[in-house]
Structure formats: C-alpha cells, structure tokens
Write a protein that holds these residues in place. Structure first.
Motif, PDB file in Angstrom:
ATOM      1  N   THR A 284      -9.483  -1.072  20.414  1.00 49.66           N
ATOM      2  CA  THR A 284      -8.768  -0.368  21.480  1.00 49.66           C
ATOM      3  C   THR A 284      -7.352  -0.915  21.577  1.00 49.66           C
ATOM      4  N   PHE A 285      -6.398  -0.002  21.654  1.00 48.82           N
ATOM      5  CA  PHE A 285      -4.986  -0.356  21.639  1.00 48.82           C
ATOM      6  C   PHE A 285      -4.224   0.427  22.707  1.00 48.82           C
ATOM      7  N   ALA A 286      -2.937   0.142  22.805  1.00 47.90           N
ATOM      8  CA  ALA A 286      -2.038   0.927  23.640  1.00 47.90           C
ATOM      9  C   ALA A 286      -1.641   2.198  22.878  1.00 47.90           C
ATOM     10  N   ILE A 287      -0.967   3.101  23.552  1.00 48.51           N
ATOM     11  CA  ILE A 287      -0.555   4.381  22.957  1.00 48.51           C
ATOM     12  C   ILE A 287       0.301   4.185  21.709  1.00 48.51           C
ATOM     13  N   GLN A 288       1.008   3.072  21.612  1.00 54.56           N
ATOM     14  CA  GLN A 288       1.881   2.824  20.461  1.00 54.56           C
ATOM     15  C   GLN A 288       1.091   2.712  19.154  1.00 54.56           C
ATOM     16  N   SER A 289      -0.233   2.578  19.236  1.00 56.06           N
ATOM     17  CA  SER A 289      -1.047   2.475  18.019  1.00 56.06           C
ATOM     18  C   SER A 289      -1.164   3.797  17.278  1.00 56.06           C
ATOM     19  N   VAL A 290      -0.790   4.891  17.918  1.00 53.02           N
ATOM     20  CA  VAL A 290      -0.880   6.197  17.264  1.00 53.02           C
ATOM     21  C   VAL A 290       0.430   6.426  16.513  1.00 53.02           C
ATOM     22  N   LYS A 291       0.655   5.562  15.522  1.00 54.72           N
ATOM     23  CA  LYS A 291       1.837   5.684  14.672  1.00 54.72           C
ATOM     24  C   LYS A 291       1.383   5.730  13.230  1.00 54.72           C
ATOM     25  N   GLU A 292       2.231   6.256  12.396  1.00 53.30           N
ATOM     26  CA  GLU A 292       1.858   6.541  11.010  1.00 53.30           C
ATOM     27  C   GLU A 292       1.304   5.328  10.271  1.00 53.30           C
ATOM     28  N   ALA A 293       1.990   4.191  10.337  1.00 53.21           N
ATOM     29  CA  ALA A 293       1.559   3.011   9.575  1.00 53.21           C
ATOM     30  C   ALA A 293       0.179   2.529  10.018  1.00 53.21           C
ATOM     31  N   THR A 294      -0.072   2.515  11.306  1.00 52.80           N
ATOM     32  CA  THR A 294      -1.365   2.058  11.832  1.00 52.80           C
ATOM     33  C   THR A 294      -2.480   3.013  11.426  1.00 52.80           C
ATOM     34  N   ILE A 295      -2.223   4.292  11.533  1.00 54.45           N
ATOM     35  CA  ILE A 295      -3.235   5.291  11.176  1.00 54.45           C
ATOM     36  C   ILE A 295      -3.504   5.257   9.685  1.00 54.45           C
ATOM     37  N   GLN A 296      -2.465   5.162   8.886  1.00 53.86           N
ATOM     38  CA  GLN A 296      -2.657   5.122   7.439  1.00 53.86           C
ATOM     39  C   GLN A 296      -3.496   3.905   7.046  1.00 53.86           C
ATOM     40  N   ARG A 297      -3.180   2.758   7.622  1.00 55.75           N
ATOM     41  CA  ARG A 297      -3.949   1.541   7.322  1.00 55.75           C
ATOM     42  C   ARG A 297      -5.413   1.735   7.741  1.00 55.75           C
ATOM     43  N   GLY A 298      -5.637   2.316   8.899  1.00 55.84           N
ATOM     44  CA  GLY A 298      -7.002   2.569   9.363  1.00 55.84           C
ATOM     45  C   GLY A 298      -7.753   3.530   8.456  1.00 55.84           C
ATOM     46  N   LEU A 299      -7.094   4.586   8.023  1.00 56.69           N
ATOM     47  CA  LEU A 299      -7.733   5.547   7.115  1.00 56.69           C
ATOM     48  C   LEU A 299      -8.032   4.925   5.759  1.00 56.69           C
ATOM     49  N   GLU A 300      -7.137   4.087   5.252  1.00 57.69           N
ATOM     50  CA  GLU A 300      -7.375   3.418   3.969  1.00 57.69           C
ATOM     51  C   GLU A 300      -8.596   2.502   4.049  1.00 57.69           C
ATOM     52  N   GLU A 301      -8.689   1.706   5.127  1.00 60.92           N
ATOM     53  CA  GLU A 301      -9.849   0.822   5.316  1.00 60.92           C
ATOM     54  C   GLU A 301     -11.131   1.641   5.464  1.00 60.92           C
ATOM     55  N   PHE A 302     -11.053   2.709   6.246  1.00 62.38           N
ATOM     56  CA  PHE A 302     -12.190   3.608   6.443  1.00 62.38           C
ATOM     57  C   PHE A 302     -12.684   4.171   5.119  1.00 62.38           C
ATOM     58  N   LEU A 303     -11.776   4.662   4.295  1.00 59.97           N
ATOM     59  CA  LEU A 303     -12.143   5.245   3.010  1.00 59.97           C
ATOM     60  C   LEU A 303     -12.795   4.201   2.114  1.00 59.97           C
ATOM     61  N   LYS A 304     -12.195   3.030   2.016  1.00 55.21           N
ATOM     62  CA  LYS A 304     -12.780   1.961   1.195  1.00 55.21           C
ATOM     63  C   LYS A 304     -14.168   1.573   1.678  1.00 55.21           C
ATOM     64  N   ASP A 305     -14.299   1.388   2.997  1.00 55.19           N
ATOM     65  CA  ASP A 305     -15.602   1.008   3.574  1.00 55.19           C
ATOM     66  C   ASP A 305     -16.660   2.077   3.331  1.00 55.19           C
ATOM     67  N   ALA A 306     -16.298   3.356   3.535  1.00 53.14           N
ATOM     68  CA  ALA A 306     -17.249   4.447   3.360  1.00 53.14           C
ATOM     69  C   ALA A 306     -17.713   4.554   1.907  1.00 53.14           C
ATOM     70  N   LEU A 307     -16.765   4.499   0.975  1.00 54.72           N
ATOM     71  CA  LEU A 307     -17.126   4.594  -0.445  1.00 54.72           C
ATOM     72  C   LEU A 307     -17.945   3.385  -0.881  1.00 54.72           C
ATOM     73  N   GLU A 308     -17.536   2.207  -0.454  1.00 51.64           N
ATOM     74  CA  GLU A 308     -18.256   0.990  -0.820  1.00 51.64           C
ATOM     75  C   GLU A 308     -19.684   0.978  -0.250  1.00 51.64           C
ATOM     76  N   SER A 309     -19.838   1.462   0.984  1.00 53.09           N
ATOM     77  CA  SER A 309     -21.160   1.443   1.606  1.00 53.09           C
ATOM     78  C   SER A 309     -22.159   2.318   0.836  1.00 53.09           C
ATOM     79  N   ARG A 310     -21.679   3.318   0.159  1.00 53.65           N
ATOM     80  CA  ARG A 310     -22.563   4.210  -0.597  1.00 53.65           C
ATOM     81  C   ARG A 310     -22.797   3.718  -2.031  1.00 53.65           C
ATOM     82  N   SER A 311     -22.048   2.714  -2.453  1.00 54.79           N
ATOM     83  CA  SER A 311     -22.237   2.229  -3.827  1.00 54.79           C
ATOM     84  C   SER A 311     -23.171   1.020  -3.865  1.00 54.79           C
ATOM     85  N   GLN A 312     -23.691   0.630  -2.711  1.00 55.68           N
ATOM     86  CA  GLN A 312     -24.592  -0.535  -2.661  1.00 55.68           C
ATOM     87  C   GLN A 312     -26.035  -0.132  -2.640  1.00 55.68           C
TER      88      GLN A 312
END
Length: 163
Positions: A135-163
């Motif tokens: 949970t963050f302040a409204i300033q967290s809805v910025k491109e760099a933060t979202i991109q980093r979150g989506l990249e981690e999400f994608l890696k985690d999702a793909l990795e979780s299915r390869s185990q």
C-alpha cells in the motif's frame, strides 16, 4: 435580575453549536479530499497504468498467452487489473479462474491510499503463497513503479508455473 445559571446554559449551547459547525466543516473537507483523490487516481490510471497494461496485454498475446484488462469504478474503491494466464494455449473462461494471474492497482478512497497487488499464482494448492500486496500514496501510480510491478508480476507468474 439575571440568573447565575443562564450564562452556563448559554455557553453550553454556544459550545454545542461550535462543535457541530466544526464537525460539518471536517466532513466537507474530508469529502473534498476524497473527491480530489478519486480524480487524481483516475487520471494517474489513465495516463500511467493503462498504456503499460495495454502493452503488457499486446506482448502477452503476441507470445501466445491470454491476457486482458479489467476496470471497475466502485463507490468505495476502484481498480484496474491486468489478467493473464501464464500457460500458453489456455483462454479465459469458467474453468480458467484459478489459472489466472492478476496484477491490480486499487484506489482506496476512504484512506486515500493505493494498493498494488500481484496475485501471480491463484491455484488452490498455493493459497496465500502466490500473492504480494503493498500500500502506497497516490504518487505510486507512476510509470516506473507500475512497470517494475508488472515485470515482477510477470516473472513470478511464469516462474510459478514452471515448478
């Protein structure tokens, strides 16, 4: 002759009126702040999140994965999701609910906070283990933060299915 008690009654009544007026002002200020937050959240989603979510969906589909965007504008909160199935060839449908991975940005209007949640593995055998929430302040809805979150999400999702 003035009663010695009438002044006490008058001061008490005046204090009650002042307290009620202060409470009304506090409620109005809170409603104004909430409206400002909602506006800022919606603008940040439109300007920063949606283009990244659209790119994520396009890239996922180009690589053979099902992906879509879901957006809900609620009374107490609103959110925008990227829904993704990290197994190629499976499409959305009733049987795919537990196969879906979800990255969500949620505006919590009453607290004026933004929650970023990654449900990267929702299979029944992974209860709670496949979720990351911050949970963050409204300033967290910025491109760099979202991109980093989506990249981690994608890696985690793909990795979780390869185990």
């Amino acid at each position: 002759m003035t009663s010695p008690f009438s002044g006490i009654f008058a001061r008490h009544d005046e204090a009650k009126r002042a307290a009620a007026a202060a409470e009304e002002a506090k409620v109005a200020e809170s409603q104004s702040a909430e409206a400002d937050f909602i506006s800022a959240f919606q603008m940040a989603i439109n300007l920063n999140a949606m283009p990244l979510f659209e790119q994520f969906v396009a890239d996922a589909k180009a690589n053979g994965y099902a992906a879509k965007i879901e957006r809900v504008d609620g009374e107490d909160n609103a959110y925008c999701d990227v829904r993704f199935i990290p197994v190629p060839g499976i499409d959305f449908g009733p049987a795919s609910a537990t196969a879906e991975s979800v990255f969500r940005i949620k505006g919590l209007f009453r607290t004026q906070k933004v929650e970023h949640t990654s449900f990267y593995d929702q299979r029944p055998t992974k209860t709670g283990a496949g979720t990351k929430r911050s949970t963050f302040a409204i300033q967290s809805v910025k491109e760099a933060t979202i991109q980093r979150g989506l990249e981690e999400f994608l890696k985690d999702a793909l990795e979780s299915r390869s185990q």
